[in-house]
Design an enzyme around this catalytic site. Structure first.
Site, PDB file in Angstrom:
ATOM      1  N   THR A 123       0.807  -1.210   0.000  1.00 34.52           N
ATOM      2  CA  THR A 123       0.000   0.000   0.000  1.00 34.52           C
ATOM      3  C   THR A 123       0.847   1.270   0.000  1.00 34.52           C
ATOM      4  OG1 THR A 123      -1.516   1.262   1.404  1.00 34.52           O
ATOM      5  CG2 THR A 123      -0.098  -0.281   2.534  1.00 34.52           C
ATOM      6  N   ASP A 124       0.252   2.361  -0.467  1.00 31.38           N
ATOM      7  CA  ASP A 124       0.944   3.652  -0.407  1.00 31.38           C
ATOM      8  C   ASP A 124       0.981   4.199   1.025  1.00 31.38           C
ATOM      9  OD1 ASP A 124      -1.756   4.325  -0.127  1.00 31.38           O
ATOM     10  OD2 ASP A 124      -1.790   5.760  -1.789  1.00 31.38           O
ATOM     11  N   GLU A 125       0.196   3.569   1.938  1.00 29.94           N
ATOM     12  CA  GLU A 125       0.163   4.080   3.321  1.00 29.94           C
ATOM     13  C   GLU A 125       1.511   3.925   4.010  1.00 29.94           C
ATOM     14  OE1 GLU A 125      -3.161   3.661   5.758  1.00 29.94           O
ATOM     15  OE2 GLU A 125      -4.566   3.707   4.089  1.00 29.94           O
ATOM     16  N   TYR A 150      -1.840  -0.239  11.034  1.00 31.66           N
ATOM     17  CA  TYR A 150      -1.980  -0.937   9.741  1.00 31.66           C
ATOM     18  C   TYR A 150      -0.791  -0.622   8.837  1.00 31.66           C
ATOM     19  CZ  TYR A 150      -3.309  -1.550   4.836  1.00 31.66           C
ATOM     20  OH  TYR A 150      -3.299  -1.870   3.495  1.00 31.66           O
ATOM     21  N   LYS A 154       2.171  -3.122   7.378  1.00 28.90           N
ATOM     22  CA  LYS A 154       2.413  -3.341   5.940  1.00 28.90           C
ATOM     23  C   LYS A 154       3.856  -2.970   5.588  1.00 28.90           C
ATOM     24  CE  LYS A 154      -0.039  -4.534   3.065  1.00 28.90           C
ATOM     25  NZ  LYS A 154      -0.429  -5.897   2.562  1.00 28.90           N
TER      26      LYS A 154
HETATM   27  P1  NAD Z   1      -9.710  -7.386   2.472  1.00 31.24           P
HETATM   28  O1  NAD Z   1      -9.691  -7.028   3.916  1.00 31.24           O
HETATM   29  O2  NAD Z   1     -10.935  -7.165   1.667  1.00 31.24           O
HETATM   30  O3  NAD Z   1      -9.348  -8.949   2.325  1.00 31.24           O
HETATM   31  C1  NAD Z   1      -8.331  -9.568   3.053  1.00 31.24           C
HETATM   32  C2  NAD Z   1      -8.468 -11.074   2.863  1.00 31.24           C
HETATM   33  O4  NAD Z   1      -7.385 -11.703   3.577  1.00 31.24           O
HETATM   34  C3  NAD Z   1      -9.767 -11.647   3.436  1.00 31.24           C
HETATM   35  O5  NAD Z   1     -10.335 -12.559   2.525  1.00 31.24           O
HETATM   36  C4  NAD Z   1      -9.320 -12.364   4.708  1.00 31.24           C
HETATM   37  O6  NAD Z   1     -10.134 -13.470   5.056  1.00 31.24           O
HETATM   38  C5  NAD Z   1      -7.916 -12.790   4.333  1.00 31.24           C
HETATM   39  N1  NAD Z   1      -7.053 -12.972   5.516  1.00 31.24           N
HETATM   40  C6  NAD Z   1      -6.920 -12.122   6.577  1.00 31.24           C
HETATM   41  N2  NAD Z   1      -6.063 -12.654   7.485  1.00 31.24           N
HETATM   42  C7  NAD Z   1      -5.644 -13.846   6.968  1.00 31.24           C
HETATM   43  C8  NAD Z   1      -4.756 -14.848   7.423  1.00 31.24           C
HETATM   44  N3  NAD Z   1      -4.127 -14.742   8.608  1.00 31.24           N
HETATM   45  N4  NAD Z   1      -4.546 -15.923   6.651  1.00 31.24           N
HETATM   46  C9  NAD Z   1      -5.183 -16.060   5.458  1.00 31.24           C
HETATM   47  N5  NAD Z   1      -6.045 -15.155   4.984  1.00 31.24           N
HETATM   48  C10 NAD Z   1      -6.278 -14.051   5.725  1.00 31.24           C
HETATM   49  O7  NAD Z   1      -8.452  -6.669   1.846  1.00 31.24           O
HETATM   50  P2  NAD Z   1      -8.289  -5.990   0.408  1.00 31.24           P
HETATM   51  O8  NAD Z   1      -8.833  -4.626   0.453  1.00 31.24           O
HETATM   52  O9  NAD Z   1      -8.729  -6.945  -0.629  1.00 31.24           O
HETATM   53  O10 NAD Z   1      -6.693  -5.854   0.368  1.00 31.24           O
HETATM   54  C11 NAD Z   1      -5.895  -6.924  -0.137  1.00 31.24           C
HETATM   55  C12 NAD Z   1      -4.435  -6.531  -0.016  1.00 31.24           C
HETATM   56  O11 NAD Z   1      -4.189  -5.319  -0.712  1.00 31.24           O
HETATM   57  C13 NAD Z   1      -3.988  -6.275   1.431  1.00 31.24           C
HETATM   58  O12 NAD Z   1      -2.686  -6.792   1.580  1.00 31.24           O
HETATM   59  C14 NAD Z   1      -3.991  -4.760   1.554  1.00 31.24           C
HETATM   60  O13 NAD Z   1      -3.027  -4.324   2.496  1.00 31.24           O
HETATM   61  C15 NAD Z   1      -3.582  -4.355   0.143  1.00 31.24           C
HETATM   62  N6  NAD Z   1      -4.075  -3.042  -0.285  1.00 31.24           N
HETATM   63  C16 NAD Z   1      -5.418  -2.751  -0.243  1.00 31.24           C
HETATM   64  C17 NAD Z   1      -5.868  -1.519  -0.710  1.00 31.24           C
HETATM   65  C18 NAD Z   1      -7.325  -1.143  -0.704  1.00 31.24           C
HETATM   66  O14 NAD Z   1      -7.635   0.006  -1.023  1.00 31.24           O
HETATM   67  N7  NAD Z   1      -8.234  -2.037  -0.389  1.00 31.24           N
HETATM   68  C19 NAD Z   1      -4.936  -0.582  -1.193  1.00 31.24           C
HETATM   69  C20 NAD Z   1      -3.577  -0.907  -1.161  1.00 31.24           C
HETATM   70  C21 NAD Z   1      -3.154  -2.156  -0.742  1.00 31.24           C
HETATM   71  O1  DAU Z   2      -4.145   3.970   0.468  1.00 28.68           O
HETATM   72  C1  DAU Z   2      -4.340   2.599   0.407  1.00 28.68           C
HETATM   73  C2  DAU Z   2      -5.185   2.147   1.577  1.00 28.68           C
HETATM   74  O2  DAU Z   2      -6.504   2.595   1.320  1.00 28.68           O
HETATM   75  C3  DAU Z   2      -5.175   0.640   1.798  1.00 28.68           C
HETATM   76  O3  DAU Z   2      -3.879   0.225   2.122  1.00 28.68           O
HETATM   77  C4  DAU Z   2      -6.140   0.231   2.904  1.00 28.68           C
HETATM   78  O4  DAU Z   2      -6.197  -1.177   2.993  1.00 28.68           O
HETATM   79  C5  DAU Z   2      -7.506   0.776   2.569  1.00 28.68           C
HETATM   80  O5  DAU Z   2      -8.384   0.514   3.645  1.00 28.68           O
HETATM   81  C6  DAU Z   2      -7.451   2.283   2.308  1.00 28.68           C
HETATM   82  O6  DAU Z   2      -7.162   3.018   3.526  1.00 28.68           O
HETATM   83  P1  DAU Z   2      -7.899   4.406   3.890  1.00 28.68           P
HETATM   84  O7  DAU Z   2      -7.826   4.578   5.323  1.00 28.68           O
HETATM   85  O8  DAU Z   2      -7.408   5.503   3.006  1.00 28.68           O
HETATM   86  O9  DAU Z   2      -9.376   4.016   3.366  1.00 28.68           O
HETATM   87  P2  DAU Z   2     -10.821   4.286   4.013  1.00 28.68           P
HETATM   88  O10 DAU Z   2     -11.821   3.887   2.994  1.00 28.68           O
HETATM   89  O11 DAU Z   2     -10.924   3.725   5.381  1.00 28.68           O
HETATM   90  O12 DAU Z   2     -10.847   5.873   4.154  1.00 28.68           O
HETATM   91  C7  DAU Z   2     -10.710   6.710   3.014  1.00 28.68           C
HETATM   92  C8  DAU Z   2     -10.786   8.139   3.488  1.00 28.68           C
HETATM   93  O13 DAU Z   2     -12.131   8.408   3.948  1.00 28.68           O
HETATM   94  C9  DAU Z   2      -9.894   8.458   4.670  1.00 28.68           C
HETATM   95  O14 DAU Z   2      -9.460   9.804   4.592  1.00 28.68           O
HETATM   96  C10 DAU Z   2     -10.817   8.316   5.883  1.00 28.68           C
HETATM   97  C11 DAU Z   2     -12.162   8.780   5.331  1.00 28.68           C
HETATM   98  N1  DAU Z   2     -13.359   8.155   5.929  1.00 28.68           N
HETATM   99  C12 DAU Z   2     -13.409   6.802   5.982  1.00 28.68           C
HETATM  100  C13 DAU Z   2     -14.506   6.159   6.533  1.00 28.68           C
HETATM  101  C14 DAU Z   2     -14.564   4.664   6.613  1.00 28.68           C
HETATM  102  C15 DAU Z   2     -14.411   8.939   6.359  1.00 28.68           C
HETATM  103  O15 DAU Z   2     -14.373  10.189   6.268  1.00 28.68           O
HETATM  104  N2  DAU Z   2     -15.509   8.309   6.887  1.00 28.68           N
HETATM  105  C16 DAU Z   2     -15.593   6.960   7.009  1.00 28.68           C
HETATM  106  O16 DAU Z   2     -16.612   6.449   7.540  1.00 28.68           O
END
Ligand code: NAD
Ligand code: DAU
Length: 335
Positions: A123-125, A150, A154
């Protein structure tokens, strides 16, 4: 090719499996997932009877079951993680366990079983926070400065992946991408939470002043980026992946969703801010574009419309997800 996908029942992992089996029907995919609250096999209904697809329920922290799943695998795509920042603030321990320890267990098994490639989805985080006044963006040379449990977990996983390449010669690649959105995203994240709350006639909680900025990447563009990096990326390299958004803040996104659903601004509810809330993310994805020819296909607005339409037509999917454990989490986070 035989792929092992960890976390394939989650949002991005399930989109990736559907993408892969559609584009490479001759390949086989093993989905290894613990099925936490975020894992949902409903996402994979359309491939559950495909003979090239196999599901194994297991925890990446459990070396024995990881080793069994790793048998005869050519490449691993590692999505499994605890992924929600707010949950990591409420309870950091599972984040360190899965994201750091689980990744290390997976890496050990990949070395032992001599897999040809391990791609780590990050992630970019890990880069921290940019200011609203700046025009600069994160790139592959940006130093790590994670600010939530988080993000720190990562960053730890990214360091381990690189260390296993340097120390044991494991062939790895990493992508650090921005905020994904699209079908099957768990409605704890901003965009699906906003859409589904509005479809239920509820308000959208906006943290702080709502002027926080994220870079938005449509999940299918992300899956294509992983495909290209997995197959053509230089071993040992990291690639940043982002969307076609100019800086757009959370409030502006909520207003677009309100307008797509024909609702007024009385559905916006300002709530207490997230502790340590990162102000702005922006991604410079010129490396993956120049080296590998990847770029996002459509604008944010086109993808947002598509996403809103998906949630409108998949009510039973998100209503099911929003029952049970979700209600407890929602009250703990927002009440
Ligand atoms: P998600 O939370 O939707 O899914 C995570 C999956 O991992 C789930 O199916 C869960 O059951 C499984 N999991 C959790 N713990 C586990 C364990 N111990 N063993 C096996 N499986 C396990 O997540 P996502 O949004 O699909 O993100 C997937 C990946 O991409 C993550 O590594 C996250 O850090 C990264 N990522 C997500 C975003 C985003 O915006 N969603 C952005 C950047 C990077
Ligand atoms: O940048 C990549 C990341 O993006 C991933 O690594 C994470 O897995 C993914 O969850 C996401 O993180 P964020 O914290 O940026 O996403 P989230 O959707 O939780 O929040 C997006 C923005 O919206 C953030 O500034 C917080 C704000 N927010 C979020 C929620 C859930 C609100 O204002 N209200 C809300 O209820």
């Amino acid at each position: 090719m035989k792929l092992l996908v960890t976390g394939g029942a989650g949002f991005i992992g399930s989109n990736f499996i559907l993408y892969w089996l559609k584009h490479y029907p001759q390949d086989s995919v093993v989905n290894f997932d613990k099925l936490t609250y975020a894992g949902n096999l409903e996402n994979l209904k359309e491939v559950e009877n495909n003979s090239h697809y196999k599901f194994i329920q297991g925890d990446i922290c459990d070396a024995e079951s990881v080793n069994v799943a790793m048998q005869n695998i050519d490449a691993v795509v590692h999505f499994a993680a605890e992924s929600h920042v707010d949950r990591s603030i409420l309870e950091p321990a599972p984040f360190v366990m899965t994201n750091v320890v689980g990744t290390q267990v997976l890496l050990d098994s990949a070395v032992k079983n001599r897999v040809k490639k391990l791609h780590h989805v990050s992630t970019d985080e890990v880069f921290g926070s940019l200011s609203l006044e700046d025009t600069n963006k994160f790139n592959e040379r940006t130093l790590n400065n994670p600010r939530s449990p988080y993000a720190a977990s990562k960053a730890g996983s990214d360091h381990l992946v690189r260390a296993y390449h340097t120390t044991y010669g494991l062939p790895i690649t990493i992508t650090n991408c921005s905020n994904n959105f699209g079908p099957y995203q768990f409605p704890e994240k901003l965009i699906p939470l906003a859409i589904t709350n509005l479809l239920e006639g509820k308000k959208v909680p906006v943290y702080g002043d709502g002027l926080y900025v994220r870079d938005w990447l449509y999940v299918e563009d992300h899956c294509r980026a992983i495909d290209i990096v997995l197959q053509k990326g230089r071993v040992g390299e990291t690639y940043c992946v982002g969307g076609l958004t100019e800086d757009i803040n959370n409030l502006a996104i909520i207003k677009k969703i309100l307008s797509l659903l024909g609702k007024g601004e009385e559905f916006i509810e300002f709530v207490k801010d997230r502790p340590g809330h990162d102000r702005r993310y922006a991604i410079d994805w010129s490396k993956i574009k120049n080296e590998l020819g990847w770029q996002p296909r459509h604008s944010f607005d086109e993808y947002l419309l598509k996403t809103v339409e998906w949630y409108k037509t998949h009510e039973s999917w998100w209503k099911h997800v929003k029952s049970g454990e979700y209600q407890k989490y929602y009250s703990r986070q927002y009440d």
